[in-house]
Design an enzyme around this catalytic site. Structure first.
Site, PDB file in Angstrom:
ATOM      1  N   LYS A  62       0.848  -1.209   0.000  1.00 55.60           N
ATOM      2  CA  LYS A  62       0.000   0.000   0.000  1.00 55.60           C
ATOM      3  C   LYS A  62       0.877   1.252   0.000  1.00 55.60           C
ATOM      4  O   LYS A  62       0.575   2.237  -0.678  1.00 55.60           O
ATOM      5  CB  LYS A  62      -0.937  -0.009   1.218  1.00 55.60           C
ATOM      6  CG  LYS A  62      -2.043  -1.065   1.120  1.00 55.60           C
ATOM      7  CD  LYS A  62      -2.756  -1.265   2.451  1.00 55.60           C
ATOM      8  CE  LYS A  62      -3.713  -2.455   2.404  1.00 55.60           C
ATOM      9  NZ  LYS A  62      -4.249  -2.818   3.722  1.00 55.60           N
ATOM     10  N   GLN A 106      -3.699  -1.422  10.078  1.00 58.07           N
ATOM     11  CA  GLN A 106      -3.703  -2.761   9.474  1.00 58.07           C
ATOM     12  C   GLN A 106      -4.218  -3.789  10.488  1.00 58.07           C
ATOM     13  O   GLN A 106      -3.706  -3.884  11.599  1.00 58.07           O
ATOM     14  CB  GLN A 106      -2.272  -3.130   9.017  1.00 58.07           C
ATOM     15  CG  GLN A 106      -2.201  -4.424   8.245  1.00 58.07           C
ATOM     16  CD  GLN A 106      -2.978  -4.386   6.920  1.00 58.07           C
ATOM     17  OE1 GLN A 106      -2.898  -3.439   6.158  1.00 58.07           O
ATOM     18  NE2 GLN A 106      -3.744  -5.438   6.658  1.00 58.07           N
ATOM     19  N   ASP A 129     -10.697   3.071   5.058  1.00 54.60           N
ATOM     20  CA  ASP A 129     -10.979   1.631   4.995  1.00 54.60           C
ATOM     21  C   ASP A 129     -12.486   1.370   5.051  1.00 54.60           C
ATOM     22  O   ASP A 129     -12.953   0.278   4.733  1.00 54.60           O
ATOM     23  CB  ASP A 129     -10.319   0.932   6.202  1.00 54.60           C
ATOM     24  CG  ASP A 129      -9.199  -0.003   5.782  1.00 54.60           C
ATOM     25  OD1 ASP A 129      -9.107  -0.319   4.585  1.00 54.60           O
ATOM     26  OD2 ASP A 129      -8.432  -0.431   6.670  1.00 54.60           O
TER      27      ASP A 129
END
Ligand code: NAD
Length: 301
Positions: A62, A106, A129
Site C-alpha cells: 500500500k 492494518q 478503509d
C-alpha cells in the site's frame, strides 16, 4: 465491445490487475495536476502493529502504491506490546494532522487490543478503509460514505466490465464485515438493483443458492471451495479468497489460490476473476480512490 474487453486475451477473465492500473493511473494524473497547481498531495497514514508477515507485506504494498501515484504517506510501525491507549493516542495525532486525509490501521491487531474501539477512534471522515460504524451505517442507508476497499473494488470491476446487476440473482458466500456484508448491502442499493442472498457457514443446502445465482461472490477463506458442479452456465464469478497453500512446484513452497476451483468453473462460467490478479489489486486501487475522495472532500465536506 469496449476497449477493456478488446484488450484482454482471455475473454472470460476479469482482469483486476489491468483495471487497478487504470484506476491508479487516473488518480496519478489528478494528483500530478493538483501538485503542479501548488496544492499539497493527498496523504495517507499507515499503522502497523506487530510482526505479522502478511500484514507487513500488505502495508508495504500500500505504501508503494502511494509513492507510485504521488501521495504523501507515513508508516508507523509499533511493537506488539503497545497498549490500546498508546495506539489510540497515535490515531488522534493523525486525526488532527492536516496533511493526512486517510488513516489505515492494518488488521488484525494483537489480542490485548480491542479492534472495534480502535476503529471507532479514527475520525470517520478519514476512515478510508470504511470500517467505522458511521460509514457502515451510511452504506446500509444508501448515504454517501467511504466504502470498504474490497467491495468497492468488486463494484468497480462489475462496472468497468459492463456486467449487468439489475434484477440479477447474486449469491454472496461469506458474511464478514469487510467483504460479505458490505458487498451484499451495496448490491441491493438502487444503483445496482440486484437480488442478493447472503450465505455463510450455517447455510443449509448452499448449492441451491449457488445454482440459482447469475453472479457469485465467494469470500470464504477456503481454497477451491466453489466447484463446477455448484454453478449454472454463464454465471459471473468474483473470487475474493486469498489462500496460501503448500506447493512443491513453487520456489517458496507455497502458492496463492482463491476460494473458487478455477479449473472446474472456467468452462461453465461467463466471466471469472483469477487469483492472483483479480480482486486483490483492486483493493489497493480503491484505497487510493477513497483517500483522494477524502482529500477532495467528496464524501464529507
Ligand atoms: P472471514 O473469515 O471473516 O469470513 C469467512 C466467511 O465465510 C464467514 O462469514 C463464514 O460464515 C463463511 N464460511 C466459512 N465456511 C463456509 C462454508 N462451508 N459455507 C459457506 N460459508 C462459509 O473472511 P473474510 O475476511 O471475509 O475473507 C474471506 C476471504 O477473502 C479470505 O480468503 C481472505 O484472505 C480474502 N480477502 C481478500 C481480500 C482481497 O483484497 N482480495 C480482502 C479481504 C479478504
Amino acid at each position: 465491445m469496449n476497449s477493456v474487453t478488446e484488450n484482454i486475451s482471455l475473454k472470460k477473465i476479469i482482469d483486476g490487475k489491468l483495471i487497478s492500473s487504470k484506476v491508479k493511473a487516473e488518480i496519478k494524473e489528478e494528483v500530478s495536476e493538483l501538485v503542479q497547481s501548488g496544492k499539497r498531495p493527498p496523504g495517507l497514514a499507515f499503522i502497523l502493529v506487530g510482526e505479522d508477515p502478511a500484514s507487513k507485506v500488505y502495508v508495504k504494498n500500500k505504501g508503494k502504491a502511494c509513492s507510485d501515484i504521488g501521495f504523501y504517506s507515513v508508516t508507523e510501525k509499533l511493537p506488539d506490546s503497545i497498549s490500546e491507549e498508546e495506539l489510540i493516542n497515535l490515531i488522534q495525532t493523525f486525526n488532527n494532522d492536516e496533511k493526512i486525509d486517510g488513516i489505515l490501521v492494518q488488521l488484525p491487531l494483537p489480542k490485548h487490543i480491542n479492534e472495534q474501539r480502535v476503529i471507532e477512534s479514527i475520525n470517520y471522515k478519514k476512515d478510508v478503509d470504511g470500517f467505522h460504524p458511521e460509514n457502515t451505517g451510511r452504506l446500509v442507508s444508501g448515504i454517501k460514505s467511504f466504502i470498504p476497499c474490497t467491495p468497492y473494488g468488486i463494484t468497480e470491476l462489475l462496472k468497468r466490465y459492463n456486467i449487468e446487476t439489475s434484477g440479477k440473482n447474486v449469491t454472496v458466500i461469506g458474511r464478514s464485515n469487510i467483504v460479505g456484508k458490505p458487498i451484499a448491502n451495496l448490491l441491493i442499493q438502487k444503483e445496482y438493483n440486484a437480488t442478493v442472498s447472503i450465505c455463510h457457514s450455517k447455510t443449509k443446502d448452499l448449492k441451491s443458492y449457488t445454482l440459482n445465482a447469475d453472479i457469485i461472490i465467494a469470500a470464504i477463506g477456503s481454497p477451491d471451495f466453489l466447484k463446477g458442479d455448484m454453478i449454472k452456465e454463464d454465471v459471473v464469478i468474483i473470487d475474493v479468497g486469498i489462500n496460501r497453500v503448500e506447493s512443491s512446484s513453487s520456489p517458496n513452497g507455497y502458492k496463492i489460490t482463491g476460494d473458487v476451483d478455477f479449473e472446474s468453473c472456467l468452462e461453465k462460467c461467463k466471466m471469472i476473476t483469477p487469483v492472483p490478479g483479480g480482486v486483490g489489486p483492486m483493493t489497493i486501487a480503491m484505497l487510493m480512490k477513497n483517500t483522494l475522495d477524502s482529500y477532495k472532500k467528496i464524501i464529507y465536506s
